[in-house]
Write an enzyme that holds these catalytic residues in place. Structure first.
Site, PDB file in Angstrom:
ATOM      1  N   HIS A 121       0.836  -1.210   0.000  1.00  0.00           N
ATOM      2  CA  HIS A 121       0.000   0.000   0.000  1.00  0.00           C
ATOM      3  C   HIS A 121       0.865   1.251   0.000  1.00  0.00           C
ATOM      4  CE1 HIS A 121      -2.875   3.033   1.656  1.00  0.00           C
ATOM      5  NE2 HIS A 121      -3.651   2.443   0.761  1.00  0.00           N
ATOM      6  N   HIS A 131      -4.741   6.720  -5.374  1.00  0.00           N
ATOM      7  CA  HIS A 131      -5.703   7.568  -4.692  1.00  0.00           C
ATOM      8  C   HIS A 131      -6.020   8.773  -5.578  1.00  0.00           C
ATOM      9  CE1 HIS A 131      -3.989   5.374  -1.204  1.00  0.00           C
ATOM     10  NE2 HIS A 131      -5.238   5.426  -0.763  1.00  0.00           N
ATOM     11  N   HIS A 166      -7.732  -1.263  -4.707  1.00  0.00           N
ATOM     12  CA  HIS A 166      -7.924  -1.740  -3.333  1.00  0.00           C
ATOM     13  C   HIS A 166      -8.681  -3.065  -3.313  1.00  0.00           C
ATOM     14  CE1 HIS A 166      -6.679   2.381  -2.260  1.00  0.00           C
ATOM     15  NE2 HIS A 166      -6.328   1.843  -1.111  1.00  0.00           N
ATOM     16  N   HIS A 177     -14.183   7.829   3.313  1.00  0.00           N
ATOM     17  CA  HIS A 177     -12.862   7.195   3.342  1.00  0.00           C
ATOM     18  C   HIS A 177     -11.801   8.074   3.994  1.00  0.00           C
ATOM     19  CE1 HIS A 177      -8.833   6.610   1.465  1.00  0.00           C
ATOM     20  NE2 HIS A 177      -9.039   5.371   1.856  1.00  0.00           N
ATOM     21  N   HIS A 179      -9.954   7.755   7.939  1.00  0.00           N
ATOM     22  CA  HIS A 179      -8.516   7.531   8.124  1.00  0.00           C
ATOM     23  C   HIS A 179      -7.969   8.485   9.191  1.00  0.00           C
ATOM     24  CE1 HIS A 179      -6.562   4.610   5.425  1.00  0.00           C
ATOM     25  NE2 HIS A 179      -7.601   4.782   4.623  1.00  0.00           N
ATOM     26  N   HIS A 232     -11.489  -0.732   4.347  1.00  0.00           N
ATOM     27  CA  HIS A 232     -11.521  -0.793   2.889  1.00  0.00           C
ATOM     28  C   HIS A 232     -12.452  -1.884   2.376  1.00  0.00           C
ATOM     29  CE1 HIS A 232      -8.838   2.250   1.223  1.00  0.00           C
ATOM     30  NE2 HIS A 232      -8.245   2.206   2.410  1.00  0.00           N
TER      31      HIS A 232
END
Length: 570
Positions: free
Chosen positions: A153, A173, A182, A302, A306, A336
């Site tokens: 990642h 991203h 993902h 999302h 985080h 995810h």
């Protein structure tokens, strides 16, 4: 951590040097002013593609090629502002044979069922604990090890790899690669865990943070191998998750208020603001091109989640708050998984991208047998073919359509009054498409009128609503080395009650620092607003009023070029 960048076949390097000499020699006569850029680009175009030996892209149409990873290009990159990290594999991946991805045999492969993390039994938890413990015990040289999973990642969120045939980095991203990449990552990670305990049915859990029953951190992730001490302890249960996290918010919502806000945000980002593939999945990202333009769910929940999970005592709110180490926290995979579930739900009623440049793009993962596998994005469009599915839970946000904060009739009266006063208002008397040569700093709330395309409001008057209207915030330049968030509203008449629970809210911009360089291009924010305009009874108006509301102190280091309205066929 050293990384070899050399092929093991010297004949290929001799061939590449001859070809490179010819290319550079021609460049000196064609376009001397840009020779520096040409050298970088053409050097990377003479690279091994891992399957056919050497691929030299000399065609002027190289930019439209499917995006692929140059496996020999891994290099240290920026993890977060001020921190250079090296998450490259310990050895050149091209030293390993490459296999093309094959779908699991539907006749012999059982369906893996990803379960709701708030409903797990002791037997499942023990099984997952054992698999994760074994994965964490594997040496770094083993690509199945937990540290190597974390580094995968890191590689793709920092731009550690370059694109095949281009000097642009590969980033997953803020573009249309976010969901499919993902999904691939979780697919291989899950199969590795299952193989370590000899269980073909093992599946990752998902954290259903979009459902009221899942709006707290699952208890599983507070204990044993699933715990991560680099989190914000004030957000442990019974605290309700904030899907619209603003980081520095003096107000405290009750659990009931927070759930209502979460559901309203989910409705906007799954339903009313996600009518097209580009709105939901993000902008195209092709070889030799890069435009940051994330889709609805990537922007929020999302990104806010985080940051909400990460530790406030560590720079970048690591672990979860910094993408390059986010996968160190086991909750990352459940987080995810839920995003992947939402993509599946959206795909049931919407058409995704059919662009060959999207479907034919590919990348590489090590599988549970240590094979290096090339997998195309077209391979992961259907969960059924990958032999997994999700346990069903309540999708309460489907019925959470917000109401206007004031009646549309009163709002229209105030809007007309504002338009009559527009002539003498210096702050608001600005071009509707651009803010001017100095841009605008988002250090305070900005309200501006935007003229809508005649094709849209005129067709609406004729009841021909076949287009999705898209509000575009252009040229967002984030200079801050911190979490950035601002919200967007239309036709606000009472600025004291701005919230996603009201129909005037049309979306949010959320940026997590890291994984970019000083040459980062500006970001574009696209918001679907057709349904909101209908609910506000403004779909036939020639002008709408757009309000940008900074939600973090870091917005004082953010500038915006302007706003405009586009439209596309639904």
């Amino acid at each position: 951590m050293a990384t070899s960048l050399h092929s093991t076949d010297p004949r290929k390097w001799i061939l590449s040097l001859i070809t490179l000499t010819c290319i550079l020699g021609a460049s000196l006569f064609i376009d001397p002013p840009s020779i520096g850029t040409q050298i970088l680009g053409k050097l990377n175009r003479v690279v091994p593609d891992g399957l056919t030996g050497w691929s030299v892209l000399t065609s002027p149409n190289w930019k439209i090629q499917p995006l692929a990873v140059n496996l020999s290009s891994c290099h240290p990159a920026i993890g977060r502002p001020g921190k250079l990290v090296n998450c490259c594999p310990p050895r050149n991946m091209l030293d390993d044979p490459i296999s093309d991805f094959e779908f699991p045999d539907p006749d012999t492969t059982p369906i893996r069922v990803r379960r709701f993390a708030h409903r797990l039994d002791d037997d499942y938890i023990a099984k997952y604990e054992k698999a994760l413990s074994i994965m964490k015990s594997l040496p770094h040289s083993d690509p199945r090890s937990f540290t190597r999973q974390v580094e995968i990642h890191c590689q793709y969120c920092t731009g550690s790899f370059l694109q095949q045939g281009s000097d642009f980095p590969v980033r997953v991203h803020r573009n249309w690669l976010f969901f499919p990449w993902h999904r691939m990552f979780l697919y291989f990670h899950e199969r590795i865990l299952g193989s370590l305990i000899g269980d073909e049915t093992f599946a990752l859990p998902f954290w259903g943070w979009d459902s009221p029953d899942g709006m707290t951190l699952p208890e599983l992730y507070l204990n044993g191998s699933f715990n991560d001490h680099r989190r914000d302890p004030s957000h442990y249960p019974p605290t309700v998750v904030d899907l619209n996290f603003k980081k520095l918010d003096p107000t405290r919502s009750t659990p009931e208020e927070q759930i209502r806000l979460n559901l309203a945000l989910m409705y906007n980002h799954m339903v009313s603001g996600a009518k097209t593939a580009e709105l939901f999945l993000g902008c195209p990202y092709k070889t030799g091109e890069y435009e940051e333009c994330p889709g609805t769910i990537e922007r929020a929940p999302h990104n806010p989640l985080h940051t909400w999970l990460g530790s406030p005592d560590i720079d970048g709110r690591e672990d979860m708050g910094a993408f390059y180490v986010a996968a160190r926290d086991p909750i990352f995979y459940a987080h995810h998984s839920n995003g992947d579930r939402l993509w599946g739900l959206w795909s049931e009623t919407h058409k995704g991208f059919d662009d060959p440049a999207f479907l034919n793009s590919y990348t590489y993962f090590y599988d549970e047998t240590l094979r290096l596998v090339r997998i195309r994005f077209s391979d992961v469009m259907e969960m059924d073919k990958l032999r997994y599915r999700y346990e069903e839970i309540e999708n309460a946000w489907v019925a959470a359509r917000p109401e206007p904060s004031v009646s549309p009739r009163l709002a229209r009266r105030e809007i007309r009054k504002r338009e009559r006063e527009r002539e003498g208002n210096v702050v608001l008397d600005l071009p509707s498409s651009r803010f001017g040569p100095t841009n605008r700093v988002l250090d305070s709330t900005i309200t501006i009128p935007i003229d809508r395309p005649r094709e849209v409001w005129y067709s609406n008057r004729r009841n021909e609503k076949e287009r999705e209207e898209i509000l575009v915030v252009e040229g967002i330049d984030v200079k801050a080395n911190d979490y950035v968030k601002f919200d967007v509203y239309i036709n606000v008449v009472n600025s004291t009650i701005l919230s996603p629970i009201y129909r005037e809210f049309v979306g949010t911009f959320v940026d997590i620092p890291g994984g970019t360089s000083s040459s980062k291009k500006r970001t574009k924010l696209q918001l679907g607003i057709s349904e909101a305009l209908e609910d506000l009874e403004a779909d036939q108006d020639r002008t709408i009023w757009v309000t940008l509301v900074p939600r973090t102190e870091s917005c004082n280091q953010v500038t915006v070029d302007g706003l405009k309205i586009n439209y596309t066929e639904k």
